[in-house]
Write a protein that holds these residues in place. Structure first.
Motif, PDB file in Angstrom:
ATOM      1  N   ALA A   1       0.841  -1.185   0.000  1.00  0.00           N
ATOM      2  CA  ALA A   1       0.000   0.000   0.000  1.00  0.00           C
ATOM      3  C   ALA A   1       0.878   1.238   0.000  1.00  0.00           C
ATOM      4  CB  ALA A   1      -0.906  -0.001   1.225  1.00  0.00           C
ATOM      5  N   LYS A   2       0.409   2.264  -0.683  1.00  0.00           N
ATOM      6  CA  LYS A   2       1.135   3.530  -0.700  1.00  0.00           C
ATOM      7  C   LYS A   2       1.206   4.092   0.722  1.00  0.00           C
ATOM      8  CE  LYS A   2       0.435   8.366  -2.072  1.00  0.00           C
ATOM      9  NZ  LYS A   2       1.834   8.756  -2.124  1.00  0.00           N
ATOM     10  N   ILE A   3       2.385   4.518   1.128  1.00  0.00           N
ATOM     11  CA  ILE A   3       2.538   5.166   2.438  1.00  0.00           C
ATOM     12  C   ILE A   3       2.033   6.596   2.339  1.00  0.00           C
ATOM     13  CG2 ILE A   3       4.190   6.003   4.161  1.00  0.00           C
ATOM     14  CD1 ILE A   3       5.914   3.549   3.520  1.00  0.00           C
ATOM     15  N   ILE A   4       1.046   6.923   3.148  1.00  0.00           N
ATOM     16  CA  ILE A   4       0.472   8.261   3.154  1.00  0.00           C
ATOM     17  C   ILE A   4       1.295   9.144   4.088  1.00  0.00           C
ATOM     18  CG2 ILE A   4      -1.595   9.663   3.561  1.00  0.00           C
ATOM     19  CD1 ILE A   4      -1.925   7.587   1.301  1.00  0.00           C
ATOM     20  N   LYS A   5       1.826  10.217   3.540  1.00  0.00           N
ATOM     21  CA  LYS A   5       2.619  11.156   4.331  1.00  0.00           C
ATOM     22  C   LYS A   5       1.729  12.298   4.806  1.00  0.00           C
ATOM     23  CE  LYS A   5       7.134  10.163   2.337  1.00  0.00           C
ATOM     24  NZ  LYS A   5       8.374  10.732   1.745  1.00  0.00           N
ATOM     25  N   TRP A   6       1.573  12.386   6.127  1.00  0.00           N
ATOM     26  CA  TRP A   6       0.653  13.344   6.731  1.00  0.00           C
ATOM     27  C   TRP A   6       1.364  14.611   7.215  1.00  0.00           C
ATOM     28  CZ3 TRP A   6      -4.625  13.435   7.637  1.00  0.00           C
ATOM     29  CH2 TRP A   6      -5.333  12.286   7.255  1.00  0.00           C
TER      30      TRP A   6
ATOM     31  N   VAL B   1       4.002  16.201   1.125  1.00  0.00           N
ATOM     32  CA  VAL B   1       2.827  15.967   1.978  1.00  0.00           C
ATOM     33  C   VAL B   1       1.649  15.498   1.130  1.00  0.00           C
ATOM     34  CG1 VAL B   1       1.137  17.062   3.509  1.00  0.00           C
ATOM     35  CG2 VAL B   1       3.557  17.657   3.708  1.00  0.00           C
ATOM     36  N   ASP B   2       1.049  14.367   1.518  1.00  0.00           N
ATOM     37  CA  ASP B   2      -0.119  13.831   0.811  1.00  0.00           C
ATOM     38  C   ASP B   2      -1.436  14.320   1.415  1.00  0.00           C
ATOM     39  OD1 ASP B   2       1.338  12.027  -0.950  1.00  0.00           O
ATOM     40  OD2 ASP B   2       1.743  10.839   0.852  1.00  0.00           O
ATOM     41  N   ALA B   3      -1.473  14.397   2.749  1.00  0.00           N
ATOM     42  CA  ALA B   3      -2.722  14.715   3.448  1.00  0.00           C
ATOM     43  C   ALA B   3      -2.422  15.624   4.629  1.00  0.00           C
ATOM     44  CB  ALA B   3      -3.400  13.438   3.933  1.00  0.00           C
ATOM     45  N   VAL B   4      -3.377  16.498   4.943  1.00  0.00           N
ATOM     46  CA  VAL B   4      -3.209  17.422   6.059  1.00  0.00           C
ATOM     47  C   VAL B   4      -4.388  17.289   7.019  1.00  0.00           C
ATOM     48  CG1 VAL B   4      -2.958  19.828   6.775  1.00  0.00           C
ATOM     49  CG2 VAL B   4      -1.933  19.057   4.616  1.00  0.00           C
ATOM     50  N   TYR B   5      -4.048  17.143   8.299  1.00  0.00           N
ATOM     51  CA  TYR B   5      -5.046  17.167   9.364  1.00  0.00           C
ATOM     52  C   TYR B   5      -5.060  18.574   9.930  1.00  0.00           C
ATOM     53  CZ  TYR B   5      -7.133  16.263  13.981  1.00  0.00           C
ATOM     54  OH  TYR B   5      -7.913  16.299  15.117  1.00  0.00           O
TER      55      TYR B   5
ATOM     56  N   LEU C   1      -6.189  22.739   0.156  1.00  0.00           N
ATOM     57  CA  LEU C   1      -6.831  22.213  -1.047  1.00  0.00           C
ATOM     58  C   LEU C   1      -6.270  22.865  -2.311  1.00  0.00           C
ATOM     59  CD1 LEU C   1     -10.581  22.111   0.099  1.00  0.00           C
ATOM     60  CD2 LEU C   1      -9.083  20.129  -0.242  1.00  0.00           C
ATOM     61  N   GLN C   2      -6.001  24.155  -2.241  1.00  0.00           N
ATOM     62  CA  GLN C   2      -5.466  24.861  -3.402  1.00  0.00           C
ATOM     63  C   GLN C   2      -4.047  24.421  -3.730  1.00  0.00           C
ATOM     64  OE1 GLN C   2      -6.158  28.956  -2.249  1.00  0.00           O
ATOM     65  NE2 GLN C   2      -8.097  29.049  -3.356  1.00  0.00           N
ATOM     66  N   HIS C   3      -3.371  23.815  -2.748  1.00  0.00           N
ATOM     67  CA  HIS C   3      -2.049  23.228  -2.999  1.00  0.00           C
ATOM     68  C   HIS C   3      -2.148  21.712  -3.208  1.00  0.00           C
ATOM     69  CE1 HIS C   3      -0.608  27.130  -1.460  1.00  0.00           C
ATOM     70  NE2 HIS C   3       0.453  26.876  -2.204  1.00  0.00           N
ATOM     71  N   LYS C   4      -3.364  21.273  -3.551  1.00  0.00           N
ATOM     72  CA  LYS C   4      -3.623  19.869  -3.929  1.00  0.00           C
ATOM     73  C   LYS C   4      -3.345  18.872  -2.799  1.00  0.00           C
ATOM     74  CE  LYS C   4      -4.541  21.318  -8.109  1.00  0.00           C
ATOM     75  NZ  LYS C   4      -5.929  21.394  -8.615  1.00  0.00           N
ATOM     76  N   LYS C   5      -3.559  19.316  -1.584  1.00  0.00           N
ATOM     77  CA  LYS C   5      -3.409  18.429  -0.430  1.00  0.00           C
ATOM     78  C   LYS C   5      -4.777  17.901  -0.009  1.00  0.00           C
ATOM     79  CE  LYS C   5       1.024  19.247   0.087  1.00  0.00           C
ATOM     80  NZ  LYS C   5       1.221  19.837  -1.248  1.00  0.00           N
TER      81      LYS C   5
ATOM     82  N   ASN D   1     -10.676  21.479  -7.243  1.00  0.00           N
ATOM     83  CA  ASN D   1      -9.295  21.007  -7.297  1.00  0.00           C
ATOM     84  C   ASN D   1      -9.175  19.487  -7.379  1.00  0.00           C
ATOM     85  OD1 ASN D   1      -7.285  23.412  -6.841  1.00  0.00           O
ATOM     86  ND2 ASN D   1      -9.035  23.837  -5.505  1.00  0.00           N
ATOM     87  N   LYS D   2     -10.348  18.809  -7.335  1.00  0.00           N
ATOM     88  CA  LYS D   2     -10.387  17.341  -7.415  1.00  0.00           C
ATOM     89  C   LYS D   2      -9.515  16.696  -6.330  1.00  0.00           C
ATOM     90  CE  LYS D   2     -11.386  17.145 -12.388  1.00  0.00           C
ATOM     91  NZ  LYS D   2     -11.569  18.607 -12.579  1.00  0.00           N
ATOM     92  N   VAL D   3      -9.717  17.185  -5.099  1.00  0.00           N
ATOM     93  CA  VAL D   3      -8.923  16.733  -3.957  1.00  0.00           C
ATOM     94  C   VAL D   3      -9.853  16.263  -2.844  1.00  0.00           C
ATOM     95  CG1 VAL D   3      -7.160  17.371  -2.270  1.00  0.00           C
ATOM     96  CG2 VAL D   3      -7.114  18.403  -4.535  1.00  0.00           C
ATOM     97  N   LEU D   4      -9.448  15.217  -2.150  1.00  0.00           N
ATOM     98  CA  LEU D   4     -10.235  14.640  -1.062  1.00  0.00           C
ATOM     99  C   LEU D   4     -10.385  15.606   0.104  1.00  0.00           C
ATOM    100  CD1 LEU D   4     -11.605  12.185   0.364  1.00  0.00           C
ATOM    101  CD2 LEU D   4      -9.297  11.462   1.050  1.00  0.00           C
ATOM    102  N   LEU D   5     -11.613  15.706   0.599  1.00  0.00           N
ATOM    103  CA  LEU D   5     -11.922  16.528   1.773  1.00  0.00           C
ATOM    104  C   LEU D   5     -12.910  15.766   2.645  1.00  0.00           C
ATOM    105  CD1 LEU D   5     -12.017  19.240   3.393  1.00  0.00           C
ATOM    106  CD2 LEU D   5     -13.871  19.938   1.833  1.00  0.00           C
ATOM    107  N   MET D   6     -12.663  15.756   3.963  1.00  0.00           N
ATOM    108  CA  MET D   6     -13.584  15.085   4.888  1.00  0.00           C
ATOM    109  C   MET D   6     -13.568  15.765   6.245  1.00  0.00           C
ATOM    110  SD  MET D   6     -13.767  11.032   5.943  1.00  0.00           S
ATOM    111  CE  MET D   6     -12.815  11.087   7.473  1.00  0.00           C
ATOM    112  N   GLU D   7     -14.729  15.839   6.870  1.00  0.00           N
ATOM    113  CA  GLU D   7     -14.832  16.350   8.228  1.00  0.00           C
ATOM    114  C   GLU D   7     -14.395  15.265   9.206  1.00  0.00           C
ATOM    115  OE1 GLU D   7     -18.128  18.527  11.152  1.00  0.00           O
ATOM    116  OE2 GLU D   7     -18.757  17.679   9.225  1.00  0.00           O
ATOM    117  N   ALA D   8     -13.555  15.648  10.146  1.00  0.00           N
ATOM    118  CA  ALA D   8     -13.004  14.679  11.100  1.00  0.00           C
ATOM    119  C   ALA D   8     -13.896  14.555  12.333  1.00  0.00           C
ATOM    120  CB  ALA D   8     -11.591  15.088  11.499  1.00  0.00           C
ATOM    121  N   LEU D   9     -15.055  13.940  12.136  1.00  0.00           N
ATOM    122  CA  LEU D   9     -15.906  13.644  13.276  1.00  0.00           C
ATOM    123  C   LEU D   9     -15.696  12.171  13.604  1.00  0.00           C
ATOM    124  CD1 LEU D   9     -19.443  15.126  13.799  1.00  0.00           C
ATOM    125  CD2 LEU D   9     -18.487  13.244  15.119  1.00  0.00           C
TER     126      LEU D   9
END
Length: 323
Positions: free
Chosen positions: A2-7, A67-71, A87-91, A116-124
């Motif tokens: 699996a791809k290692i996700i860099k947070w 960076v792949d994903a940002v919390y 999101l504008q930096h494609k994160k 931007n075709k980028v994943l976004l989710m609320e962290a509930l």
């Protein structure tokens, strides 16, 4: 493999420590970068959780191509601008609850993610916990008949301090957005949108709400919801069915046990949690990212919009406004 996700973690307060602790226990993921406006805090956080990069600028983290994903764990009022920056930096962005301050802000964030075709989710995080998914399945199954009533509360006492984020109205402090969101979430995720809402609140000197009592009215069901920063409360969610009582024990929004009480028996289920509980939403998000999704199939954009719109409606009922 699996791809290692860099947070990356943007905002290094109390909840960021919990997230980083659980991230270290998730396979094929790593904490790569952290950012705080305070350079020393950023360096200390980097060292504590063995991150690769420490930034004293949120913009620099957003620009880091590794960076792949940002919390996002900054105060509520900054969720929209910080989410859009990333999101504008494609994160890909996992933004802490509440998603933003109001429906308009949430809609702007979602539009930016789609553009931007980028994943976004609320962290509930509660939504992803096994004990909570178990209860949702019980509600849907009608195993114990129809759901007749829900009671959910969240309360604790902290001395009033206008220097604390929790009490700062200008950044969304107060009981409703910080902890009242959890009882409201419990109702929306099991019963859906209410037909009507009744609510009243008490307030601190600075105008932030100190407690909130809310009733969600449905055709044949009522949800009684309560949040407070004035006193310790059970912090349980109690579902009354026709043939059973289902209790998510304290504190219902985080890893805990569930009891099913019928006329003849009481059964308590232990879900054997091995982490603080943030690992479940992290794993879900990582899988979405690997599958090139821009929206969660569980914490959907529609649900996040319903949640914030409901919070907006409650604020209108109690006369709570933010500048």
């Amino acid at each position: 493999m699996a791809k290692i996700i860099k947070w990356g973690i943007l905002g290094l307060g109390k909840i960021a420590h919990k997230f980083a602790s659980d991230l270290a226990k998730v396979q094929d993921a790593e904490l790569y970068a952290v950012a705080s406006r305070n350079a020393l805090k950023s360096k200390e956080f980097k060292a504590q959780y063995k991150a690769t990069k420490a930034y004293s600028s949120y913009e620099d983290l957003a620009k880091d191509t590794s960076v792949d994903a940002v919390y996002i764990a900054t105060p509520h009022a900054f969720h929209k601008p910080h989410t859009i920056l990333c999101l504008q930096h494609k994160k890909a962005v996992l933004c802490e609850k509440p998603f933003a301050m109001n429906l308009q802000e949430v809609e702007e964030m979602i539009a930016c993610a789609k553009e931007n075709k980028v994943l976004l989710m609320e962290a509930l995080w509660t939504y992803f916990l096994p004990h909570y998914q178990f209860v949702i399945a019980l509600v849907k199954s009608n195993k114990y008949g129809k759901l007749k009533q829900l009671k959910a509360d969240f309360g604790f006492y902290t001395a009033y301090n206008t220097e604390s984020r929790l009490f700062k109205k200008e950044v969304g402090g107060g009981s409703l957005l910080d902890i009242g969101i959890y009882p409201i979430f419990a109702a929306l995720s099991t019963l859906g949108k209410p037909e009507s809402i009744n609510a009243n609140a008490t307030f601190f000197e600075n105008g932030a709400d100190s407690s909130c009592d809310i009733s969600f009215n449905y055709k044949n069901v009522k949800a009684e919801l309560h949040s407070t920063l004035l006193a310790e409360t059970p912090t349980e969610a109690i579902f009354t069915f026709e043939k059973a009582l289902v209790i998510i024990h304290t504190r219902f929004h985080e890893p805990t046990t569930v009891s099913i009480v019928t006329a003849n028996t009481t059964e308590t289920k232990d879900f054997n949690y091995k982490t603080i509980g943030y690992s479940y939403e992290i794993e879900h998000f990582n899988q979405l990212l690997r599958n090139h999704k821009i929206e969660s199939n569980l914490m959907t954009f529609d649900f996040s919009k319903t949640l914030i719109q409901t919070l907006d409606n409650v604020r209108e009922k109690i006369g709570l406004t933010y500048s």
